[in-house]
Design a protein around this motif. Structure first.
Motif, PDB file in Angstrom:
ATOM      1  N   ARG A   9       0.841  -1.196   0.000  1.00 38.80           N
ATOM      2  CA  ARG A   9       0.000   0.000   0.000  1.00 38.80           C
ATOM      3  C   ARG A   9       0.876   1.245   0.000  1.00 38.80           C
ATOM      4  O   ARG A   9       1.771   1.383   0.839  1.00 38.80           O
ATOM      5  CB  ARG A   9      -0.922   0.020   1.225  1.00 38.80           C
ATOM      6  CG  ARG A   9      -1.973  -1.099   1.231  1.00 38.80           C
ATOM      7  CD  ARG A   9      -2.832  -1.023   2.489  1.00 38.80           C
ATOM      8  NE  ARG A   9      -3.905  -2.000   2.480  1.00 38.80           N
ATOM      9  CZ  ARG A   9      -3.785  -3.257   2.907  1.00 38.80           C
ATOM     10  NH1 ARG A   9      -2.617  -3.674   3.374  1.00 38.80           N
ATOM     11  NH2 ARG A   9      -4.817  -4.080   2.860  1.00 38.80           N
ATOM     12  N   ILE A  10       0.582   2.140  -0.943  1.00 40.90           N
ATOM     13  CA  ILE A  10       1.327   3.394  -1.059  1.00 40.90           C
ATOM     14  C   ILE A  10       0.420   4.522  -0.579  1.00 40.90           C
ATOM     15  O   ILE A  10      -0.687   4.690  -1.100  1.00 40.90           O
ATOM     16  CB  ILE A  10       1.774   3.653  -2.505  1.00 40.90           C
ATOM     17  CG1 ILE A  10       2.456   2.410  -3.076  1.00 40.90           C
ATOM     18  CG2 ILE A  10       2.689   4.865  -2.550  1.00 40.90           C
ATOM     19  CD1 ILE A  10       3.616   1.915  -2.263  1.00 40.90           C
ATOM     20  N   PRO A  11       0.843   5.318   0.383  1.00 41.84           N
ATOM     21  CA  PRO A  11      -0.017   6.378   0.928  1.00 41.84           C
ATOM     22  C   PRO A  11      -0.077   7.594   0.022  1.00 41.84           C
ATOM     23  O   PRO A  11       0.617   7.670  -1.005  1.00 41.84           O
ATOM     24  CB  PRO A  11       0.667   6.719   2.256  1.00 41.84           C
ATOM     25  CG  PRO A  11       2.120   6.508   1.951  1.00 41.84           C
ATOM     26  CD  PRO A  11       2.165   5.302   1.035  1.00 41.84           C
ATOM     27  N   MET A  14       5.426   7.958  -3.938  1.00 36.49           N
ATOM     28  CA  MET A  14       5.485   7.012  -5.050  1.00 36.49           C
ATOM     29  C   MET A  14       6.411   5.879  -4.638  1.00 36.49           C
ATOM     30  O   MET A  14       7.214   6.025  -3.722  1.00 36.49           O
ATOM     31  CB  MET A  14       6.015   7.684  -6.317  1.00 36.49           C
ATOM     32  CG  MET A  14       5.181   8.848  -6.824  1.00 36.49           C
ATOM     33  SD  MET A  14       5.849   9.545  -8.355  1.00 36.49           S
ATOM     34  CE  MET A  14       7.424  10.196  -7.782  1.00 36.49           C
ATOM     35  N   PHE A  15       6.306   4.750  -5.340  1.00 39.30           N
ATOM     36  CA  PHE A  15       7.122   3.602  -4.939  1.00 39.30           C
ATOM     37  C   PHE A  15       7.373   2.714  -6.148  1.00 39.30           C
ATOM     38  O   PHE A  15       6.494   2.528  -6.995  1.00 39.30           O
ATOM     39  CB  PHE A  15       6.407   2.805  -3.848  1.00 39.30           C
ATOM     40  CG  PHE A  15       7.310   1.923  -3.028  1.00 39.30           C
ATOM     41  CD1 PHE A  15       7.952   2.424  -1.909  1.00 39.30           C
ATOM     42  CD2 PHE A  15       7.520   0.594  -3.376  1.00 39.30           C
ATOM     43  CE1 PHE A  15       8.788   1.623  -1.142  1.00 39.30           C
ATOM     44  CE2 PHE A  15       8.353  -0.221  -2.620  1.00 39.30           C
ATOM     45  CZ  PHE A  15       8.989   0.293  -1.494  1.00 39.30           C
ATOM     46  N   ASP A  46       9.567 -11.779 -11.623  1.00 38.55           N
ATOM     47  CA  ASP A  46       9.910 -12.054 -13.019  1.00 38.55           C
ATOM     48  C   ASP A  46      10.703 -10.926 -13.659  1.00 38.55           C
ATOM     49  O   ASP A  46      11.052 -10.992 -14.838  1.00 38.55           O
ATOM     50  CB  ASP A  46       8.643 -12.314 -13.831  1.00 38.55           C
ATOM     51  CG  ASP A  46       7.738 -11.083 -13.889  1.00 38.55           C
ATOM     52  OD1 ASP A  46       7.883 -10.211 -13.011  1.00 38.55           O
ATOM     53  OD2 ASP A  46       6.900 -10.998 -14.795  1.00 38.55           O
ATOM     54  N   GLY A  47      10.972  -9.855 -12.915  1.00 41.97           N
ATOM     55  CA  GLY A  47      11.692  -8.711 -13.437  1.00 41.97           C
ATOM     56  C   GLY A  47      10.795  -7.576 -13.897  1.00 41.97           C
ATOM     57  O   GLY A  47      11.279  -6.514 -14.291  1.00 41.97           O
ATOM     58  N   THR A  48       9.466  -7.771 -13.845  1.00 42.85           N
ATOM     59  CA  THR A  48       8.528  -6.702 -14.201  1.00 42.85           C
ATOM     60  C   THR A  48       8.663  -5.541 -13.226  1.00 42.85           C
ATOM     61  O   THR A  48       8.694  -5.736 -12.007  1.00 42.85           O
ATOM     62  CB  THR A  48       7.078  -7.223 -14.182  1.00 42.85           C
ATOM     63  OG1 THR A  48       6.912  -8.155 -15.251  1.00 42.85           O
ATOM     64  CG2 THR A  48       6.079  -6.099 -14.348  1.00 42.85           C
ATOM     65  N   GLU A  49       8.756  -4.306 -13.777  1.00 40.88           N
ATOM     66  CA  GLU A  49       8.859  -3.111 -12.946  1.00 40.88           C
ATOM     67  C   GLU A  49       7.491  -2.447 -12.835  1.00 40.88           C
ATOM     68  O   GLU A  49       6.797  -2.261 -13.836  1.00 40.88           O
ATOM     69  CB  GLU A  49       9.859  -2.122 -13.555  1.00 40.88           C
ATOM     70  CG  GLU A  49      11.278  -2.669 -13.631  1.00 40.88           C
ATOM     71  CD  GLU A  49      12.242  -1.679 -14.245  1.00 40.88           C
ATOM     72  OE1 GLU A  49      11.844  -0.524 -14.495  1.00 40.88           O
ATOM     73  OE2 GLU A  49      13.405  -2.062 -14.491  1.00 40.88           O
ATOM     74  N   VAL A  50       7.117  -2.099 -11.611  1.00 43.63           N
ATOM     75  CA  VAL A  50       5.833  -1.455 -11.353  1.00 43.63           C
ATOM     76  C   VAL A  50       6.095  -0.168 -10.580  1.00 43.63           C
ATOM     77  O   VAL A  50       6.718  -0.194  -9.514  1.00 43.63           O
ATOM     78  CB  VAL A  50       4.888  -2.364 -10.540  1.00 43.63           C
ATOM     79  CG1 VAL A  50       3.514  -1.702 -10.414  1.00 43.63           C
ATOM     80  CG2 VAL A  50       4.774  -3.743 -11.178  1.00 43.63           C
ATOM     81  N   TYR A  51       5.610   0.959 -11.127  1.00 47.19           N
ATOM     82  CA  TYR A  51       5.727   2.254 -10.459  1.00 47.19           C
ATOM     83  C   TYR A  51       4.339   2.608  -9.923  1.00 47.19           C
ATOM     84  O   TYR A  51       3.408   2.843 -10.697  1.00 47.19           O
ATOM     85  CB  TYR A  51       6.217   3.322 -11.419  1.00 47.19           C
ATOM     86  CG  TYR A  51       7.597   3.029 -11.980  1.00 47.19           C
ATOM     87  CD1 TYR A  51       8.736   3.587 -11.405  1.00 47.19           C
ATOM     88  CD2 TYR A  51       7.750   2.185 -13.078  1.00 47.19           C
ATOM     89  CE1 TYR A  51       9.997   3.316 -11.911  1.00 47.19           C
ATOM     90  CE2 TYR A  51       9.013   1.904 -13.589  1.00 47.19           C
ATOM     91  CZ  TYR A  51      10.128   2.470 -13.010  1.00 47.19           C
ATOM     92  OH  TYR A  51      11.376   2.196 -13.515  1.00 47.19           O
ATOM     93  N   LEU A  52       4.211   2.643  -8.616  1.00 43.14           N
ATOM     94  CA  LEU A  52       2.916   2.870  -7.985  1.00 43.14           C
ATOM     95  C   LEU A  52       2.762   4.337  -7.596  1.00 43.14           C
ATOM     96  O   LEU A  52       3.643   4.916  -6.953  1.00 43.14           O
ATOM     97  CB  LEU A  52       2.766   1.992  -6.744  1.00 43.14           C
ATOM     98  CG  LEU A  52       2.591   0.489  -7.047  1.00 43.14           C
ATOM     99  CD1 LEU A  52       3.039  -0.345  -5.868  1.00 43.14           C
ATOM    100  CD2 LEU A  52       1.149   0.186  -7.404  1.00 43.14           C
TER     101      LEU A  52
END
Length: 389
Positions: free
Chosen positions: A186-188, A192-193, A199-205
């Motif tokens: 959970r990102i408040p 950003m996080f 698997d190496g997938t990048e996720v910018y939240l």
């Protein structure tokens, strides 16, 4: 850092807006034409307020280039159009603020109501990154970021930094230590996080988002669940499609870059940057192409349109970027970042369309100053609520 010839030409035109000729415009890069259409509007704005002070454009543009020099591999189209967009934006006091046309002028709107619309409320709880995990006794525990770094069950599956968590295990050092688990990150508001999946997938939240995912992908499909907004750079794996579930919307890919916004189940957007994706919602299925945004409405209907990709890239770099959007949507995005509520006492202003670009790390007071320069409504902070009069 040197400024490109295309950008120098744009700056020369902006310094002498009254002398713009069609030939000048045609010499600009094709990718920058859309942003340069706004130069004439800027000229009008300057005539109305000749005393308006603005920062040195060239210096600001060089600073922006320096900050983003590590992103030199970004596709040529986005790189050139971003530079031109920033140059135009920085021209007016470091920020570009204009109405979106006749439909965005408050004087042309009908006075429908004097009611108050509470668009969103601030979250009174402490704003911290948290991770929900399953311990060795199969109990679900929630940890703050500071605690995550010291939690054995997390240390066995990922490496943790201040703004990043990495589950990608090239040497398989985690594989035998613990079984695959489901984690919920959970990102408040106001943060950003970056998350790197196994698997190496990048996720910018983005702020106010939540992602549910396995610590290792062990099935034939790589499935994650999103609430909020995230930018995905999916690792290619032809044998195992990557699936993002956001409410009733399912996005299926093999390897690509795309943005999903699902803060509201009645307004889910899937925007494709590279590759191709298939979106399934309410029994409907649609494949979209790069530069297209697919919107799933409350009634399950699907619409696809071409969009300016800046809005879906800039937030990762720490900027607000809203292109001809209603003021209510602009303030919702700002409210999520600064964790403040939004209340419209001037209902007519909700649908006023604006262009807005700003560094969101500059602080709420700075952002409010820029918003009020539009002179389309008076926006003030009362307690923890942005009030629009």
């Amino acid at each position: 850092m040197e400024i490109s010839e295309s950008e120098k030409k744009a700056l020369d035109i902006m310094e002498n807006p009254r002398g713009i000729t069609r030939g000048d415009i045609e010499t600009l890069q094709e990718e920058a034409l859309r942003d340069c259409r706004l130069l004439n509007d800027i000229s009008v704005l300057l005539e109305e307020d000749a005393a308006f002070a603005y920062q040195n454009i060239e210096t600001e543009l060089q600073c922006f280039h320096y900050k983003h020099q590590q992103k030199a591999q970004r596709r040529r189209m986005i790189r050139w159009s971003m530079a031109a967009g920033i140059a135009v934006a920085l021209f007016v006091g470091g920020i570009f603020l204009l109405s979106g046309g006749p439909e965005g002028t408050l004087n042309n709107l009908v006075d429908k109501s004097h009611a108050v619309a509470v668009v969103m409320k601030a979250d009174p709880l402490p704003q911290k990154v948290t991770l929900e995990v399953e311990d060795e006794q199969h109990r679900h525990e929630t940890y703050s970021l500071e605690e995550i770094e010291k939690t054995p069950v997390v240390q066995q599956t990922a490496t943790v930094r201040t703004k990043e968590m990495n589950y990608f295990d090239k040497k398989n050092t985690f594989k035998e230590k613990v079984n695959a688990q489901t984690h919920i990150l959970r990102i408040p508001y106001g943060q950003m996080f970056k998350l790197v999946l196994s698997d190496g997938t990048e996720v910018y939240l983005n702020a106010g988002s939540r992602l549910t995912y396995p610590t290792r992908f062990v099935r034939k499909e790589r499935i994650v669940t999103l609430e909020g907004e995230a930018y995905f750079k999916v690792a290619k794996d032809k044998e195992r499609p990557f699936i993002v579930q956001a409410g009733n919307v399912q996005t299926r890919v093999l390897g690509t870059e795309f943005n999903i916004s699902s803060y509201s189940a009645s307004d889910v957007h899937v925007t494709l940057i590279e590759g191709s994706v298939q979106v399934d919602a309410s029994g409907n299925s649609k494949v979209i192409l790069p530069g297209q945004d697919l919107c799933v409405r409350k009634d399950g209907g699907i619409s696809v349109k071409e969009v300016d990709l800046h809005s879906y890239i800039y937030w990762r770099d720490g900027y607000f970027y809203f292109d001809n959007l209603p003021l209510v949507e602009v303030l919702q995005g700002i409210g999520r970042w600064y964790n403040v509520g939004v209340e419209f006492r001037n209902i007519q202003a909700m649908d006023c369309k604006v262009h807005f670009l700003s560094d969101r790390f500059q602080g709420l007071e700075h952002t409010l100053t820029l918003l009020n320069r539009m002179e389309k409504a008076t926006i003030s902070l009362e307690g923890h609520t942005l009030v629009v009069d």
